[in-house]
Design a protein around this motif. Structure first.
Motif, PDB file in Angstrom:
ATOM      1  N   PHE A  72      32.805  31.786   7.597  1.00 10.06           N
ATOM      2  CA  PHE A  72      31.382  32.048   7.380  1.00 10.06           C
ATOM      3  C   PHE A  72      30.529  30.801   7.592  1.00 10.06           C
ATOM      4  O   PHE A  72      29.295  30.890   7.651  1.00 10.06           O
ATOM      5  N   ALA A  73      31.185  29.655   7.705  1.00 11.14           N
ATOM      6  CA  ALA A  73      30.459  28.399   7.901  1.00 11.14           C
ATOM      7  C   ALA A  73      30.321  28.015   9.372  1.00 11.14           C
ATOM      8  O   ALA A  73      29.671  27.016   9.684  1.00 11.14           O
ATOM      9  N   ILE A  74      30.917  28.805  10.257  1.00  9.04           N
ATOM     10  CA  ILE A  74      30.950  28.432  11.673  1.00  9.04           C
ATOM     11  C   ILE A  74      29.556  28.144  12.219  1.00  9.04           C
ATOM     12  O   ILE A  74      29.330  27.125  12.884  1.00  9.04           O
ATOM     13  N   ARG A  75      28.596  29.003  11.902  1.00  9.33           N
ATOM     14  CA  ARG A  75      27.268  28.875  12.506  1.00  9.33           C
ATOM     15  C   ARG A  75      26.255  28.239  11.557  1.00  9.33           C
ATOM     16  O   ARG A  75      25.056  28.232  11.832  1.00  9.33           O
ATOM     17  N   VAL A  76      26.732  27.707  10.450  1.00  9.31           N
ATOM     18  CA  VAL A  76      25.862  27.039   9.484  1.00  9.31           C
ATOM     19  C   VAL A  76      25.856  25.544   9.785  1.00  9.31           C
ATOM     20  O   VAL A  76      26.919  24.942   9.965  1.00  9.31           O
ATOM     21  N   PRO A  77      24.672  24.909   9.864  1.00  9.23           N
ATOM     22  CA  PRO A  77      24.614  23.474  10.170  1.00  9.23           C
ATOM     23  C   PRO A  77      25.374  22.637   9.140  1.00  9.23           C
ATOM     24  O   PRO A  77      25.502  23.016   7.976  1.00  9.23           O
ATOM     25  N   GLU A  78      25.836  21.475   9.579  1.00 15.62           N
ATOM     26  CA  GLU A  78      26.599  20.602   8.687  1.00 15.62           C
ATOM     27  C   GLU A  78      25.775  20.160   7.494  1.00 15.62           C
ATOM     28  O   GLU A  78      26.315  20.027   6.382  1.00 15.62           O
ATOM     29  N   GLU A  79      24.477  19.955   7.688  1.00 16.71           N
ATOM     30  CA  GLU A  79      23.635  19.518   6.570  1.00 16.71           C
ATOM     31  C   GLU A  79      23.459  20.597   5.513  1.00 16.71           C
ATOM     32  O   GLU A  79      22.974  20.321   4.412  1.00 16.71           O
ATOM     33  N   LYS A  80      23.861  21.824   5.856  1.00 21.04           N
ATOM     34  CA  LYS A  80      23.838  22.913   4.876  1.00 21.04           C
ATOM     35  C   LYS A  80      25.260  23.305   4.474  1.00 21.04           C
ATOM     36  O   LYS A  80      25.526  24.420   4.065  1.00 21.04           O
ATOM     37  N   ASP A  81      26.178  22.332   4.569  1.00 24.77           N
ATOM     38  CA  ASP A  81      27.586  22.504   4.176  1.00 24.77           C
ATOM     39  C   ASP A  81      28.362  23.434   5.106  1.00 24.77           C
ATOM     40  O   ASP A  81      29.378  24.011   4.708  1.00 24.77           O
ATOM     41  N   GLY A  82      27.891  23.560   6.352  1.00 21.94           N
ATOM     42  CA  GLY A  82      28.594  24.379   7.315  1.00 21.94           C
ATOM     43  C   GLY A  82      29.396  23.549   8.298  1.00 21.94           C
ATOM     44  O   GLY A  82      29.521  22.329   8.165  1.00 21.94           O
ATOM     45  N   LEU A  83      29.927  24.198   9.313  1.00 23.22           N
ATOM     46  CA  LEU A  83      30.712  23.525  10.335  1.00 23.22           C
ATOM     47  C   LEU A  83      29.874  23.153  11.553  1.00 23.22           C
ATOM     48  O   LEU A  83      30.297  22.330  12.366  1.00 23.22           O
ATOM     49  N   VAL A 101      20.751  32.795   9.139  1.00 24.62           N
ATOM     50  CA  VAL A 101      19.347  32.951   8.744  1.00 24.62           C
ATOM     51  C   VAL A 101      19.107  32.298   7.388  1.00 24.62           C
ATOM     52  O   VAL A 101      18.091  31.616   7.184  1.00 24.62           O
ATOM     53  N   LEU A 102      20.029  32.473   6.454  1.00 22.59           N
ATOM     54  CA  LEU A 102      19.888  31.833   5.141  1.00 22.59           C
ATOM     55  C   LEU A 102      19.837  30.314   5.279  1.00 22.59           C
ATOM     56  O   LEU A 102      19.062  29.630   4.603  1.00 22.59           O
ATOM     57  N   ALA A 103      20.665  29.781   6.168  1.00 23.80           N
ATOM     58  CA  ALA A 103      20.721  28.333   6.350  1.00 23.80           C
ATOM     59  C   ALA A 103      19.432  27.775   6.932  1.00 23.80           C
ATOM     60  O   ALA A 103      19.112  26.595   6.727  1.00 23.80           O
ATOM     61  N   ALA A 104      18.677  28.620   7.629  1.00 26.27           N
ATOM     62  CA  ALA A 104      17.414  28.160   8.228  1.00 26.27           C
ATOM     63  C   ALA A 104      16.272  28.138   7.229  1.00 26.27           C
ATOM     64  O   ALA A 104      15.187  27.623   7.533  1.00 26.27           O
ATOM     65  N   SER A 105      16.494  28.700   6.040  1.00 23.04           N
ATOM     66  CA  SER A 105      15.448  28.746   5.009  1.00 23.04           C
ATOM     67  C   SER A 105      15.616  27.591   4.031  1.00 23.04           C
ATOM     68  O   SER A 105      16.736  27.175   3.722  1.00 23.04           O
ATOM     69  N   GLU A 106      14.491  27.105   3.515  1.00 22.76           N
ATOM     70  CA  GLU A 106      14.509  26.053   2.498  1.00 22.76           C
ATOM     71  C   GLU A 106      14.319  26.622   1.100  1.00 22.76           C
ATOM     72  O   GLU A 106      14.221  25.874   0.125  1.00 22.76           O
ATOM     73  N   HIS A 107      14.260  27.921   0.975  1.00 23.19           N
ATOM     74  CA  HIS A 107      14.027  28.547  -0.327  1.00 23.19           C
ATOM     75  C   HIS A 107      15.281  28.437  -1.191  1.00 23.19           C
ATOM     76  O   HIS A 107      16.412  28.564  -0.708  1.00 23.19           O
ATOM     77  N   ALA A 108      15.074  28.223  -2.479  1.00 23.68           N
ATOM     78  CA  ALA A 108      16.198  28.056  -3.406  1.00 23.68           C
ATOM     79  C   ALA A 108      17.072  29.301  -3.464  1.00 23.68           C
ATOM     80  O   ALA A 108      18.304  29.208  -3.571  1.00 23.68           O
ATOM     81  N   ALA A 109      16.453  30.471  -3.403  1.00 24.88           N
ATOM     82  CA  ALA A 109      17.230  31.711  -3.449  1.00 24.88           C
ATOM     83  C   ALA A 109      18.135  31.827  -2.231  1.00 24.88           C
ATOM     84  O   ALA A 109      19.283  32.282  -2.338  1.00 24.88           O
TER      85      ALA A 109
END
Length: 735
Positions: free
Chosen positions: A51-62, A94-102
């Motif tokens: 699930f981390a494949i497409r999440v940026p590294e700065e958001k704890d992704g790969l 999409v979640l990773a692109a948001s800065e919202h706490a939720a």
């Protein structure tokens, strides 16, 4: 060009495959069918980093490229993963692109495997109630509502799945009943969300490619075990040939996904259309592949004891949450012909490459310059795709310019061009309307003479071919043998220090123009048919040769040639006596492969031209959705024809085991050329009936030309058998 994943990504694919083989075997898939979800598998995927494949590294992704995600989806399709994997992958992005706490909190739960988050494919402002993949097990849904991106909370709602075709986690969601948090708004986040939907199309397409490929593997394996009438059913062409056809479609679908990624990375103008075509193609190909695969099992395929029915259901259960797949083809038509734009994802690194290289570009530029200087209206008027387009003076100029035998090595007097450059050159020749077979056949015959011929025949024949002073025909088929060239009965008998040729050859195209014919003869009638054959180069101006015309409805002349006591020296023998199979096989190897993408492309452009000229309801026909859709379908067939041919070239260059890649390219492209020629003739009728100079004449000609392409160089049936045997491992279907 490159059709292989780099080592690190191939290792990742193998890791995905090993994990899913262990954790998404058919016992696990069956056990999960009550809910459509395997919680233990889901947590394992999270531990694997899926699930981390497409999440940026700065958001704890790969922070990996989309090709890694499509590779995962292909393996997920192969193993029928239980859960909304594609939807969760894009929701995480999409979640990773948001800065919202939720959004951050929900993303953390997704990466840990503690929550399933899915995505609504339609704007909920326009469709407040819609079907959502994963809606029955998700904690939240990411959705667009007009100008905002919202996170809909399902933790307190009792979202109920219901019985459905694939026993999946599909649920109908009434968004007005759910609490929602706006996690982003504005043009940037909206573009991110919209591009995530495009990403979903590619992920589902890749997953369906895996579903389809595995279903064909299962069918082929069964056909190698099941006997009927004391014969393995895979030896029946009624079983093997449909599977061979579908393998071409399935491989083409995988490559269309790769092409979409490459086009996006390169900023290609039609990249958005390629995304739509890749999704439509794989949905259609998978549905047909699983149906034919199930049919291979006969009545057993209908029982729940065999796994094939699960693939049948998944092929429909995954993509149809989007709606009617026909809409994707219509969407592609709008993107190609009505200027519809789309937000496209950042695909990251794309190691797959279809660029032919600098050598190819330089050669194409040289060809363009040659034609600009030497092509005249008179020569262009004579040009034809067949031997009838041969112009000896222009052929000689091509030889003098070093543009005839691009593939010959420099020691043979050729250019030594790479296969990629040669393919690009053929495209350039086609674009200039100079695509007759004269140079190709002469090049093939010359290569065989160089490999098997005596010094005398090289001096007397090969040198003349190289200079452009001699051209050649092929003497393979006979009236009674057709594609079964090894059944040749044309006799060669010893005669002093040479040979005497007696017999008949059919479809000796160009014999009325050429100087020599490459001929397979029977030199020993007392051994099995493959053993008593010898190859010769025979002068067509020799005494005893008669050439009789055979005209076709394609504006093309071929010939039947008669040989009555034709005497030739032994030095004109190619290869060993009774060793003609080896020589002939080398010739067939040179002939098979390639394809007809280049002429398909010209036909498509002609149809586009006519659709802009033909009025329909007060507007050009090309403005009509049905016309756009049909042109888009042809465009997809051209793309796949290109991709299959490029794969065959790449495999040869890189010495990759060649699983009938050449026959796949030839068979697929010729069959699609024929079906598209019929359809485009219909679409542009009645103008297309005319032989009026220009686009109408070309469409008309293509319809007639296409008939022969399924026969030239071996019929489609011959190539289907090759594909079934080499690529699917099915029993031999030919005597």
């Amino acid at each position: 060009m490159n059709f292989a994943l780099p080592e690190d990504q191939e290792m990742m694919r193998e890791n995905f495959a090993r994990f899913l083989n262990k954790n998404s075997g058919m016992d696990r898939v069956r056990a999960a069918r009550e809910t459509g979800f395997d919680a233990a598998l889901w947590r394992g995927l999270a531990d694997l980093g899926a699930f981390a494949i497409r999440v940026p590294e700065e958001k704890d992704g790969l922070g990996l490229g989309l090709i890694v995600a499509t590779t995962l989806m292909e393996e997920a399709g192969r193993t029928l993963v239980s859960g909304p994997l594609a939807e969760c992958l894009v929701a995480a992005r999409v979640l990773a692109a948001s800065e919202h706490a939720a959004a951050a909190a929900m993303l953390a739960a997704v990466l840990a495997g503690d929550a399933v988050v899915t995505v609504a494919l339609r704007d909920v402002d326009r469709e407040p109630t819609q079907w959502v993949a994963g809606g029955a097990v998700a904690r939240a849904i990411v959705a667009r509502r007009d100008e905002e991106i919202e996170l809909y909370d399902l933790s307190e709602a009792a979202a109920q799945g219901e019985a459905n075709l694939d026993a999946s986690t599909l649920a109908e969601i009434a968004f007005a009943d759910l609490p929602a948090t706006v996690i982003a708004s504005g043009s940037g986040p909206l573009a991110t969300f919209d591009s995530a939907i495009e990403e979903w199309k590619l992920l589902i397409a890749a997953g369906l490619s895996g579903v389809a490929r595995e279903s064909l593997r299962l069918a082929a394996a069964y056909a190698c075990e099941r006997k009927q009438f004391d014969q393995l059913i895979g030896a029946y062409q009624a079983i093997s040939h449909p599977l061979a056809d579908l393998l071409c479609d399935v491989d083409g679908g995988k490559f269309l996904v790769w092409k979409a990624l490459r086009d996006i990375a390169d900023g290609a103008p039609d990249a958005a259309a390629t995304v739509s075509l890749a999704a439509w193609w794989n949905i259609d190909a998978a549905a047909r592949a699983v149906a034919q695969s199930l049919h291979t099992f006969g009545g057993y395929g209908l029982t729940t004891e065999y796994d094939i029915h699960l693939y049948n259901l998944r092929a429909k259960g995954w993509p149809l949450v989007w709606g009617d797949p026909r809409g994707l083809l219509e969407e592609a038509g709008r993107r190609l012909y009505a200027g519809e734009a789309a937000a496209l994802p950042d695909v990251g690194d794309v190691p797959i490459d279809f660029d032919p290289g600098e050598e190819a570009r330089a050669l194409v530029a040289e060809i363009d310059a040659f034609f600009e200087q030497n092509m005249t209206d008179e020569i262009r008027a004579q040009a034809h795709y067949s031997w009838e387009g041969h112009n000896p003076a222009f052929h000689k100029k091509l030889a003098q310019a070093g543009l005839l035998f691009l593939g010959w090595s420099k020691d043979m007097g050729g250019r030594g061009s790479s296969p990629y450059a040669r393919n690009a050159a053929m495209e350039a020749f086609e674009r200039h309307g100079w695509s007759n077979p004269v140079a190709n056949v002469a090049g093939m015959v010359g290569a065989i003479i160089h490999r098997f011929g005596s010094e005398e025949v090289k001096r007397e024949v090969l040198d003349r071919i190289l200079s452009g002073d001699a051209i050649c025909s092929l003497g393979y088929s006979e009236p009674g043998s057709g594609s079964d060239v090894f059944a040749a009965q044309c006799k060669a008998t010893p005669d002093g220090n040479g040979w005497r040729i007696d017999g008949t050859k059919m479809f000796t195209s160009g014999a009325n123009l050429t100087d020599y014919v490459l001929m397979l003869t029977r030199t020993n009638p007392n051994v099995p048919k493959h053993k008593g054959l010898t190859m010769f180069i025979v002068p067509l101006k020799a005494a005893g040769v008669t050439v009789q015309p055979v005209h076709t409805f394609q504006d093309e002349r071929t010939n039947i040639t008669f040989y009555d006591g034709v005497k030739i020296p032994d030095s004109y023998r190619l290869g060993e006596v009774d060793g003609g199979v080896k020589t002939m096989s080398a010739g067939l190897e040179l002939e098979h492969g390639g394809g007809f993408a280049k002429v398909q492309r010209g036909m498509l452009h002609a149809a586009e031209t006519l659709c802009r000229e033909i009025p329909s309801a007060g507007r050009p026909l090309i403005d009509q959705p049905q016309a756009q859709m049909r042109l888009a379908r042809t465009a997809a067939n051209v793309m796949v024809s290109d991709l299959l041919a490029w794969r065959a070239i790449w495999a040869g260059v890189n010495k990759v085991p060649n699983l009938a890649y050449g026959p796949m390219a030839k068979m697929f492209s010729s069959e699609k050329f024929l079906s598209d020629a019929r359809d485009l003739l219909d679409l542009t009728a009645p103008l297309s009936l005319s032989k009026r100079e220009g686009a109408a004449a070309l469409i008309n000609q293509c319809y007639r030309h296409a008939q022969g392409t399924t026969i030239y160089g071996g019929t489609s049936e011959i190539h289907r058998s090759m594909i079934a045997e080499r690529a699917l491992g099915l029993p031999r279907t030919r005597a």
